[in-house]
Design an enzyme around this catalytic site. Structure first.
Site, PDB file in Angstrom:
ATOM      1  N   LEU A   1       0.814  -1.213   0.000  1.00  0.00           N
ATOM      2  CA  LEU A   1       0.000   0.000   0.000  1.00  0.00           C
ATOM      3  C   LEU A   1       0.844   1.257   0.000  1.00  0.00           C
ATOM      4  CD1 LEU A   1      -2.652  -1.082   2.662  1.00  0.00           C
ATOM      5  CD2 LEU A   1      -2.930  -1.048   0.183  1.00  0.00           C
ATOM      6  N   GLY A   2       2.056   1.177   0.505  1.00  0.00           N
ATOM      7  CA  GLY A   2       2.910   2.356   0.595  1.00  0.00           C
ATOM      8  C   GLY A   2       4.031   2.111   1.589  1.00  0.00           C
TER       9      GLY A   2
ATOM     10  N   GLY B   1       8.245   1.748   7.936  1.00  0.00           N
ATOM     11  CA  GLY B   1       8.556   0.706   6.975  1.00  0.00           C
ATOM     12  C   GLY B   1       7.394   0.518   6.012  1.00  0.00           C
ATOM     13  N   PRO B   2       7.404  -0.544   5.198  1.00  0.00           N
ATOM     14  CA  PRO B   2       6.344  -0.763   4.208  1.00  0.00           C
ATOM     15  C   PRO B   2       5.040  -1.214   4.863  1.00  0.00           C
ATOM     16  CG  PRO B   2       7.869  -2.603   4.204  1.00  0.00           C
ATOM     17  CD  PRO B   2       8.464  -1.572   5.120  1.00  0.00           C
TER      18      PRO B   2
ATOM     19  N   LYS C   1       1.785  -3.352   8.889  1.00  0.00           N
ATOM     20  CA  LYS C   1       2.895  -2.401   8.851  1.00  0.00           C
ATOM     21  C   LYS C   1       4.135  -3.086   9.400  1.00  0.00           C
ATOM     22  CE  LYS C   1       2.826   1.386  11.481  1.00  0.00           C
ATOM     23  NZ  LYS C   1       2.532   2.770  11.935  1.00  0.00           N
TER      24      LYS C   1
ATOM     25  N   ASP D   1       3.346  13.574  15.597  1.00  0.00           N
ATOM     26  CA  ASP D   1       3.635  13.369  14.173  1.00  0.00           C
ATOM     27  C   ASP D   1       2.346  13.447  13.353  1.00  0.00           C
ATOM     28  OD1 ASP D   1       5.290  13.033  11.987  1.00  0.00           O
ATOM     29  OD2 ASP D   1       5.243  10.844  12.073  1.00  0.00           O
TER      30      ASP D   1
ATOM     31  N   GLY E   1       6.341   4.291   4.847  1.00  0.00           N
ATOM     32  CA  GLY E   1       6.585   5.479   5.672  1.00  0.00           C
ATOM     33  C   GLY E   1       7.851   5.324   6.467  1.00  0.00           C
ATOM     34  N   GLY E   2       7.978   6.140   7.515  1.00  0.00           N
ATOM     35  CA  GLY E   2       9.185   6.114   8.330  1.00  0.00           C
ATOM     36  C   GLY E   2       9.360   4.809   9.076  1.00  0.00           C
TER      37      GLY E   2
END
Length: 833
Positions: free
Chosen positions: A521-522, A527-528, A543, A640, A524-525
């Site tokens: 799906l994408g 991980g995938p 995640k 965040d 970020g900081g």
């Protein structure tokens, strides 16, 4: 199939044409209609123009039945339902770009069609189905319409319209009631499909579930009045990879029909028979009932509601009230009289006849399996609670439930057979469909014996290998926990007062197809992130903690601990975690609409996010933050907040996610200081980024940035303007001071926005991003202001970090740390000077 329509161009002598009763159905490029003019479909059934509903003096562009009612116009669609025109100055025009634009005094835009497809030689046409479409003048293929009113329903479903979701484009068509008979603005009731598990429709009042249609059984929805076959209309439910929707068609050309969600929450199917010359009113064919038994989950889990009984709620046979010793009643829900005993192969199924099928949101289905295969599959899985034949018209299909069964009522005529898992001792002489056939029964018993022996040997061998490898490679790692679909095995984390479901690695690998790239799906900081599906049909988002991530075990534990203790509709739900060897994963509920960023900053998808949706999202984020800051057991500072950490469910409800960097306060603590600054450039408050000082006002600053980004469709960081070097915050502040705040509004929402709400949101966003934390409002004040209960009397002062090259970036440029990137990945460590 639509009728053949003769296309006539709307010329300068439009009024005289209409006066002579000639049917005009088309607007060509640059042509327009004004208040007082109308367009009539070529068959004469529908008319488009400006009208005032009921006793209102406001003007709306709409479509209504032509010559069908002698009391008032029955509007089937309204364009500017949220932004009325207060006089007769409305003008509808088709631009050269192929966009319909409704304006006030031919200058102020009120509404537009927001067409996503380009058209050559565009024309706008009112079809005799009541569908107002945009197409190429030489193309009549319905698949090629660049826009159609059928894709933007109000409170009414006409024959040929689709009520449901397009999985390819994300288009969600649903009914939204009028506010009143005089006001077509969005009311409190919606009727909308829920695609989770096996799809079903929910009638909601605001966000509260009022009624559930039940699943489609091949002939009708199990919770609706039975639809008999007839020669007038035909109902259809379509379920495939591309689309999920309900529709209907008329078989008699002399009958007119509509399905409407009215202001009191009644869903009604009505007809008007032209064959009967004496007909002077609509005939009610079907309607949703409003008994207590139709109220969603009125009797709780395993409770059976029967209209006319006293009391109406009783436990299903062989179930007892959940809390009998505490004065509990059947309305509180029920439990099995005898607990299940799956491990000893001691369970079977008991048939309950004539019932509305339970809530299917946590279900799994297969359209081709037989009832026998369905029972066998459910019996093999200890978390499977019930099964049913999905398509009773073909006696095929399988539907399995993996949770408590809720919202069951007795239907003497429309009800179906439901097979519920029970302990063997409770079955008595009750036989399942398989067991009624002795030969089939013994064949099944032999299969079970063989399978059991083979499975036992395989399990023992597998455990031996696992134990050997575990002892050799992971001497300090705990053993794997077994996980059933739809159910978690809880493990108490050492030294933490928390219980969360623990998944084993094999379960997650299977759910994500071994973390296939097409399921990603994408990233970020942390991980995938991968999409997955458990065996029970529940969709999940996984995640992974990447070994290259700057976030580590502390952030992983932090998120598990915090989010497991937090429960709010605007916070993402943690389903479990995996901590096996070097692999650390967080398992969340899957959010089908991805992140807020994926809409607001995407040139094509931003058109799908109109102002009402954006304002709904802003409100949801505010309520979630208020819960974190004030109403939760822990006092949480997120640290965040940004658009990529706001997830959107299928109804575009926002869910705050990613609590790996969050911190909690105890007692009356208001702020704290840290040498480890975490967050994302463009969202961090000045006092936090420079001094390491964080408080609830740090999150308020981040929230203000998101509000301005959501309104403008522009990122704070990377914002460019040819006339200055300010970022988005500085640009918004300058426009606000000059009285030009409307120039900040994203062009994609200009025609759907409530100007008062937008300007208030800009004002509020600027209050939230003020440089000094004591000047910023707290989230309780923000929620009141968004709800119109708090006056925006304070003028905002200059924002923090409102220049492109701000103090933070200067500090970073002198820092010995590695250079920061311009992407939106979370910064997890920064030593301020």
């Amino acid at each position: 199939m639509m009728d053949t329509i003769t296309t006539l161009l709307l010329s300068s002598f439009l009024c005289s044409i209409l006066a002579s009763s000639t049917a005009v159905s088309t607007i060509a490029t640059t042509q327009s209609i004004k208040d007082g003019d109308t367009i009539v479909s070529i068959g004469g059934r529908f008319e488009l123009g400006f009208f005032s509903p009921g006793s209102s003096i406001n003007r709306y562009l709409g479509i209504w039945y032509n010559k069908i009612s002698n009391d008032s116009r029955t509007a089937v669609w309204v364009a500017n339902r949220e932004v009325p025109i207060v006089d007769s100055s409305g003008v509808l025009k088709l631009t050269q770009e192929g966009v319909l634009v409704l304006s006030h005094n031919d200058s102020i835009k009120i509404w537009s069609s927001n067409s996503l497809k380009s058209s050559n030689n565009p024309v706008a046409e009112l079809l005799d189905s009541g569908n107002f479409v945009l197409r190429n003048s030489d193309d009549r293929n319905p698949e090629n319409y660049s826009w159609q009113s059928f894709d933007d329903p109000t409170d009414m479903l006409l024959p040929g319209m689709k009520l449901g979701i397009n999985n390819v484009t994300g288009l969600d068509r649903y009914l939204w009631s009028w506010k009143s008979s005089d006001d077509p603005a969005r009311g409190v009731f919606t009727y909308r499909i829920d695609p989770h598990g096996f799809p079903q429709y929910f009638l909601k009042k605001n966000s509260v579930q009022q009624f559930r249609s039940g699943p489609w059984n091949g002939l009708w929805f199990s919770g609706m009045p039975r639809i008999s076959s007839n020669s007038i209309y035909n109902f259809t439910f379509v379920l495939n990879e591309k689309e999920i929707y309900f529709t209907y068609e008329l078989l008699d050309s002399l009958v007119v029909s509509r399905m409407v969600l009215n202001q009191t929450g009644d869903l009604q199917f009505m007809t008007w028979n032209w064959r009967d010359g004496s007909t002077k009113s609509w005939a009610l064919e079907l309607t949703t009932e409003k008994t207590n038994c139709d109220a969603f989950s009125f009797c709780g889990a395993y409770g059976l509601c029967t209209v006319g009984n006293s009391p109406e709620c009783q436990c299903l046979d062989r179930f007892v009230p959940k809390s009998p010793n505490d004065g509990g009643t059947e309305a509180d829900g029920c439990v099995r009289r005898t607990p299940l005993n799956c491990s000893a192969n001691g369970d079977g199924f008991l048939k309950y006849s004539g019932v509305k099928l339970p809530d299917t949101r946590n279900s799994w289905f297969n359209l081709s399996m037989t009832l026998t295969e369905c029972e066998t599959m459910c019996l093999k899985d200890c978390s499977c609670m019930a099964y049913v034949n999905l398509d009773i018209s073909r006696r095929r299909g399988c539907l399995l439930w993996f949770d408590e069964l809720v919202d069951i009522r007795e239907f003497s005529q429309n009800g179906q057979d439901l097979y519920i898992r029970m302990a063997a001792s409770e079955l008595g002489n009750a036989l399942s469909p398989v067991e009624k056939n002795p030969s089939s029964f013994w064949k099944r018993e032999k299969r079970i014996i063989v399978i059991s022996v083979v499975s036992t040997v395989t399990l023992i061998f597998g455990l031996g290998i696992t134990f050997y490898i575990g002892k050799k490679q992971q001497p300090k790692t705990e053993g794997r926990a077994r996980h059933h679909p739809g159910k978690g095995y809880c493990k108490k984390t050492k030294n933490e007062d928390i219980e969360v479901p623990l998944f084993d690695l094999a379960t997650i690998a299977s759910a994500t197809d071994n973390f296939a790239i097409n399921n990603k799906l994408g990233e970020g900081g942390f991980g995938p992130v991968y999409k997955g599906m458990l065996e029970g049909g529940q969709e999940i988002a996984v995640k992974l903690l990447s070994k290259y991530s700057k976030q580590g075990v502390d952030e992983f534990k932090n998120e598990v601990i915090f989010i497991a203790k937090l429960q709010h509709r605007n916070l993402v739900k943690l389903l479990g975690y995996c901590n096996q060897g070097e692999e650390r994963m967080l398992i969340y509920e899957y959010m089908p609409n991805n992140t807020l960023d994926s809409f607001v900053f995407d040139q094509s998808r931003r058109m799908l996010l109109d102002w009402p949706k954006r304002f709904h999202i802003i409100n949801g984020i505010a309520r979630g933050l208020l819960y974190l800051h004030q109403d939760s057991r822990l006092r949480i500072i997120h640290r965040d907040l940004k658009g990529s950490n706001i997830l959107l469910d299928h109804e575009m409800n926002p869910k705050i996610s990613d609590f790996g960097l969050a911190r909690s306060f105890g007692g009356n603590d208001a702020e704290a200081n840290t040498k480890k600054v975490v967050g994302t450039y463009g969202y961090m408050s000045p006092e936090y980024a420079i001094e390491g000082l964080f408080s609830v006002k740090s999150d308020v600053f981040s929230f203000g940035v998101m509000v301005l980004e959501t309104v403008s469709g522009k990122r704070n960081r990377g914002f460019y303007h040819p006339n200055h070097h300010l970022n988005l915050l500085g640009h918004a502040w300058i426009l606000y001071k000059e009285g030009k705040a409307t120039e900040l509004i994203d062009a994609a929402i200009e025609n759907s926005c409530n100007l008062h709400e937008v300007l208030c949101s800009i004002h509020l966003g600027l209050l939230c991003v003020q440089h000094r934390p004591e000047d910023r409002p707290n989230m309780s004040t923000v929620v009141l202001m968004l709800g119109g209960e708090g006056a925006l009397t304070h003028q905002p002062k200059s924002p923090g970090f409102f220049t492109e090259r701000n103090l933070l970036e200067e500090e970073l440029s002198r820092s010995k740390n590695e250079p920061c990137s311009a992407n939106m990945v979370t910064l997890t460590q920064l030593e301020p000077r």
